[in-house]
Scaffold this active site. Structure first.
Site: not given
Ligand code: MN
Length: 254
Positions: A61-62, A69, A73, A75, A79, A203
């Site tokens: 495992w990690n 972001h 992904h 937003d 954001h 955005h």
């Molecule tokens: Mn983003």
């Protein structure tokens, strides 16, 4: 419900295909680079805890290190400062995350001009051919940029990457019935969008209107212009501004 039984049959028979729109997530996944003095996101990184060794003899495992972001992904509205009172990523309604989607293909124009900005006329022209944008759904903006997604330098392209005009961003936010806007590039705005008014109009306008962004999509070329069902699966990071997401499209095949 008969519709779900029909869906299972269609999936098994190949009449409905699930297309993965997600970029692989690794230490080499391209990330946004803001100029000084702005702070930047961390890249994705695995940190091994144990791998069938004396730290854990039967298991691997990690820990993961990532920005919200990074890679494909979401937003969330909060954001951006214009959406600061809007939903955090864990508050995005499921009806937004499982919703109809359409694909607008501007890849031919982007091939001629990497700084291409989508205009209201472009969207109107698309609507004349394919019908209105989906109420409560997503507009996915195909630019051909996913072909570059394996290489940070080519993907960022010295801040020359396609986006949306300020007027089109305002129109998508305030007049279009969509709840989200998805792109193939590192962010929803153009590489040079800091020079636009308002800066980073996509955005500013969309998140300010409570709508969502979705970035670094791939395989949009495998989708028809209409009739797609999109499934977006961000992590429910409490109060978060976004999250890496697995994104699927359900597509009917004849
Ligand atoms: Mn983003």
């Amino acid at each position: 419900m008969a519709v779900l039984t029909d869906l299972v049959t269609a999936l098994a028979g190949g009449n409905v295909e699930v297309v993965d729109l997600t970029a692989p997530l690794s230490a080499s996944t391209p990330v946004l680079q803001l100029p000084p003095p702005f702070a930047n996101t961390t890249s994705f990184r695995l940190e091994e805890i144990s791998r069938y060794d004396d730290r854990g003899p039967a298991w691997y495992w990690n820990d993961i290190h990532t920005g919200e972001h990074v890679g494909t992904h979401v937003d969330a509205p909060n954001h951006w400062v214009s959406g600061r009172d809007g939903d955090s990523v864990d508050e995005i309604p499921l009806r937004t995350l499982v919703a109809p989607a359409v694909v607008l293909d501007a890849s031919a124009k982007v091939a001629e001009d990497p700084d291409f900005l989508l205009s209201v006329d472009d969207v109107r022209e698309w609507e004349r051919e394919h019908g209105p944008l989906p109420d409560g759904g997503w507009l996915l903006y195909r630019t051909g940029w996913d072909a570059r997604s394996g290489d940070q330098e080519s993907f960022l392209n010295g801040q020359h990457s396609p986006g949306v005009s300020p007027e089109c961003a305002r129109w998508l936010a305030e007049e279009a019935p969509i709840v989200g806007f998805g792109v193939e590039t590192v962010g929803t705005d153009a590489g040079r969008a800091a020079e636009l008014e308002p800066m980073f109009p996509c955005h500013n306008r969309l998140l300010g209107a409570g709508k969502c962004g979705l970035t670094q999509l791939r395989n949009l070329a495998q989708l028809p212009p209409t009739g797609v069902v999109l499934v977006v699966s961000p992590l429910p990071i409490v109060g978060g501004s976004g999250s890496p997401a697995r994104v699927y499209a359900f597509v009917e095949r004849a």
